[in-house]
Scaffold this active site. Structure first.
Site, PDB file in Angstrom:
ATOM      1  N   ASN A 112       0.804  -1.234   0.000  1.00 59.89           N
ATOM      2  CA  ASN A 112       0.000   0.000   0.000  1.00 59.89           C
ATOM      3  C   ASN A 112       0.832   1.278   0.000  1.00 59.89           C
ATOM      4  O   ASN A 112       0.377   2.343   0.392  1.00 59.89           O
ATOM      5  CB  ASN A 112      -1.051  -0.033   1.114  1.00 59.89           C
ATOM      6  CG  ASN A 112      -0.446  -0.026   2.505  1.00 59.89           C
ATOM      7  OD1 ASN A 112       0.773  -0.013   2.663  1.00 59.89           O
ATOM      8  ND2 ASN A 112      -1.298  -0.037   3.513  1.00 59.89           N
ATOM      9  N   HIS A 115       3.371   5.021   4.364  1.00 57.30           N
ATOM     10  CA  HIS A 115       3.032   5.036   5.786  1.00 57.30           C
ATOM     11  C   HIS A 115       2.839   6.475   6.234  1.00 57.30           C
ATOM     12  O   HIS A 115       3.563   7.368   5.805  1.00 57.30           O
ATOM     13  CB  HIS A 115       4.179   4.428   6.609  1.00 57.30           C
ATOM     14  CG  HIS A 115       4.061   4.732   8.083  1.00 57.30           C
ATOM     15  ND1 HIS A 115       3.301   3.967   8.934  1.00 57.30           N
ATOM     16  CD2 HIS A 115       4.563   5.746   8.842  1.00 57.30           C
ATOM     17  CE1 HIS A 115       3.359   4.489  10.156  1.00 57.30           C
ATOM     18  NE2 HIS A 115       4.120   5.571  10.125  1.00 57.30           N
TER      19      HIS A 115
END
Ligand code: DAT
Ligand code: MG
Length: 148
Positions: A112, A115
């Site tokens: 993904n 962060h």
């Protein structure tokens, strides 16, 4: 002024998204207070994600974070922690809105891309871990064009 720790994960670096991601934070009006490309070892990655130790995905997450260089950043601005999370999008890209970084560029939760600190307290801890030298001290000349 509030600061957040933002890190482009190895997939974001490999996929050539560093400029795009920095650009989104810059264009919003946040200011860059720290920036470095670095590879971290297992112990460092486990320390960063210590709150998640014991989760079934923990080992895979650590392997992913140490699989290549990451871009560690400190971004500063009013409400940058919460707004940074909005710019990033939901943890699972399937739930991330279009227009967010994960919504636009990611498919799987384990890839993904980025962060961002989830609270002012975690930002403080993460910045201390990743930037023991502290933030770079400067003020953007655009300040009065961004803040009233
Ligand atoms: P976030 O990165 O949105 O703050 P988190 O702190 O809960 O999310 O988890 C850290 C990372 O761990 C996340 O970016 C991707 C991975 N992760 C979280 N939940 C997961 C899950 N259910 N399956 C696989 N990986 C997961
Ligand atoms: Mg998190």
């Amino acid at each position: 002024m509030e600061q957040s720790f933002i890190m482009i994960k190895p997939d974001g670096v490999q996929r050539g998204l560093v400029g795009e991601i920095i650009s989104r934070f810059e264009k919003k009006g946040f200011s860059l207070r720290g920036l470095k490309l670095m590879s971290v070892d297992r112990a460092f990655a486990e320390n960063h994600y210590s709150d998640l130790a014991g989760k079934p995905f923990f080992n895979g997450l650590i392997e992913y974070i140490i699989s290549g260089p990451v871009v560690a950043m400190i971004w500063e601005g009013k409400n940058v922690v919460a707004t940074g999370r909005k710019i990033i999008g939901a943890t699972k890209p399937v739930d991330s809105d279009v227009g967010t970084i994960r919504g636009d560029f990611a498919i799987d939760v384990g890839r993904n891309i980025i962060h961002g600190s989830d609270s002012v307290e975690s930002a403080r801890k993460e910045i201390a871990l990743w930037f023991p030298e502290g933030p770079v001290n400067w003020q953007s000349s655009l300040h009065s064009w961004i803040y009233e």
